[in-house]
Design an enzyme around this catalytic site. Structure first.
Site, short mmCIF file in Angstrom:
data_model
loop_
_atom_site.label_atom_id
_atom_site.label_comp_id
_atom_site.label_asym_id
_atom_site.label_seq_id
_atom_site.Cartn_x
_atom_site.Cartn_y
_atom_site.Cartn_z
N GLU A 47 -10.12 14.12 10.27
CA GLU A 47 -8.91 13.49 9.75
C GLU A 47 -8.94 13.40 8.22
OE1 GLU A 47 -6.23 9.42 9.61
OE2 GLU A 47 -8.17 9.31 10.61
N ASP A 112 -19.78 1.97 -0.14
CA ASP A 112 -18.81 1.75 -1.22
C ASP A 112 -19.33 0.58 -2.05
OD1 ASP A 112 -16.63 1.32 -2.84
OD2 ASP A 112 -15.26 0.72 -1.25
N ASP A 114 -18.48 -1.58 -5.43
CA ASP A 114 -17.35 -1.82 -6.32
C ASP A 114 -17.71 -2.90 -7.34
OD1 ASP A 114 -14.83 -2.68 -7.37
OD2 ASP A 114 -13.84 -1.81 -5.62
N GLY A 167 -16.29 1.96 -9.59
CA GLY A 167 -17.34 1.91 -8.57
C GLY A 167 -17.89 3.27 -8.20
N HIS A 169 -19.34 5.73 -4.63
CA HIS A 169 -19.42 5.92 -3.18
C HIS A 169 -20.62 6.79 -2.87
CE1 HIS A 169 -14.74 5.62 -3.30
NE2 HIS A 169 -15.31 4.43 -3.31
N LYS A 322 -12.14 7.42 0.05
CA LYS A 322 -11.56 8.34 -0.93
C LYS A 322 -12.43 9.59 -1.11
CE LYS A 322 -10.54 6.58 -4.92
NZ LYS A 322 -10.61 6.26 -6.37
#
Length: 414
Positions: A47, A112, A114, A167, A169, A322
């Site tokens: 997806e 993640d 941030d 941030g 990832h 993302k």
């Protein structure tokens, strides 16, 4: 901090078509997400989601091959691309399948981190803002999480990506990581979570008398950077408000009062105050007064520096994150891969912006028709970032080739 490459968000609709036509690294990107084409329909069941102009959000995008993906991205020019799970069926056909049968089956283990989650321990910025004084928190986070995932869990194929603004990832791409269940993902995320408690909890780190070896390794990384980051850059004991915040973490009221008196009278710098704080903690340990928080200074260092993970992002197989090589619409920066081995030389403020690389492309193509086949990004400041991605990809591909040979050998044995 002033940025070298001026970027105007109003120009994004004009820049994205050029970026997606000439600069987005479709070939390496497809090679990554196709994972050697085993099984053959692996990529087509992945997806993707697109966020278009004016925050129009489209889920359940999927593509049969690289060509189809390229055409759709160039047609839509998404402001943001998110990558989701590999499903039991092609996501674009999900409405033709019974809801119970349409299941997320696997996805990279993702993290993640941030900067917003550090607002209670950084004094220079808040919210979406970052600067050179707080960016070391991301360097520490990458060092700690990268070491733990490799050494404690044995993962090898980690892709670190700058989010484009505040941030980072991490995509763990080993086959074992991609096949993890939700409880497995949750267990790893919890293992890596040391700073616990919401806004209302003052003390967020509690260590045992003998901390876990993973925490000991993390402390080595934090200690090596604490003076430069917390003492020098953040001046974290520099005034009454700041040092009272730290003294709230001291479980012994009398000790906290003694420290406060010294801080007010004779200690007038963060450097002196921290040295005194460390000495008092050591004295307390020697006298066996340290039943509560025997490693108090370590707890303070971890509360101020240890990675703060969004556990919900990591634990869900179905969570979208993302994509690398997106453009951040507010900053214009490309979400570029980061080499964890050279984290200290990575400067978020020098990350190429879409306006800068389109300009570089225009300059490089003036008077030159060579290279209709040459990769256009090689003529821009995006090239070193794609080189980092290629190093990650080549190592990943070697691991597939080994597995493919193993599998073909097993078939031959039968």
């Amino acid at each position: 901090m002033p940025e070298e490459n001026a970027y105007d968000p109003e120009c994004l609709p004009d820049l994205l078509p050029i970026y997606y036509k000439k600069l987005f690294p479709y070939g390496p990107y497809y090679r990554w997400l196709n994972y050697g084409g085993v099984p053959k329909d692996y990529f087509s069941k992945r997806e993707f989601s697109f966020t278009l102009k004016d925050d129009i959000y489209i889920r359940y995008q999927s593509f049969s091959n690289q060509d189809e993906m390229e055409k759709e991205i160039q047609k839509r020019c998404p402001y943001k691309i998110d990558i989701g799970a590999v499903f039991s069926h092609r996501p674009k056909e999900h409405k033709t399948v019974k809801a119970a049968a349409f299941q997320a089956q696997e996805k990279e283990l993702v993290f993640d981190i941030d900067m917003t989650d550090y607002d209670d321990v950084r004094s220079c910025c808040s919210g979406a803002d970052i600067c050179e004084r707080c960016w070391p928190l991301m360097q520490i986070a990458i060092k700690i999480v990268d070491r733990a995932l490799r050494d404690d869990f044995g993962f090898e194929h980690l892709l670190w990506v700058y989010s484009g603004r505040r941030g980072v990832h991490c995509w763990v791409c080993d086959e074992t990581a991609r096949k993890l269940s939700q409880p497995g993902r949750t267990a790893i995320a919890e293992y890596l979570s040391v700073v616990k408690g919401g806004e209302n909890q003052t003390k967020k780190v509690s260590l045992d008398d003998r901390p876990h070896p993973s925490i000991t390794s993390s402390l080595e990384i934090v200690r090596s950077r604490f003076k430069d980051y917390a003492v020098k850059k953040q001046d974290f004991l520099g005034n009454e408000d700041k040092y009272k915040k730290v003294l709230q973490l001291v479980p012994d009221e009398k000790l906290a009062e003694t420290m406060e008196r010294e801080f007010e009278s004779t200690m007038n710098t963060t450097h002196k105050r921290w040295l005194f704080f460390e000495k008092m903690c050591e004295d307390r340990r020697q006298k066996s007064d340290a039943k509560k928080s025997p490693n108090l200074e370590d707890e303070v260092m971890l509360q101020y520096c240890y990675p703060r993970l969004d556990v919900n992002v990591s634990k869900g197989v179905n969570h979208l994150l993302k994509s690398p090589f997106c453009i951040h619409p507010k900053t214009g920066r490309v979400c570029v891969p980061i080499d964890p081995e050279n984290i200290d030389s990575f400067d978020p403020f020098q990350v190429p912006t879409v306006s800068a690389i389109v300009e570089e492309l225009n300059k490089s193509s003036v008077g030159s028709e060579e290279g209709k086949k040459a990769r256009d990004y090689n003529n821009t400041s995006l090239k070193p970032c794609i080189d980092v991605f290629m190093r990650f990809l080549v190592a990943l591909e070697k691991s597939w080739k080994g597995k493919l040979i193993e599998r073909s050998d097993m078939k031959m044995e039968f």
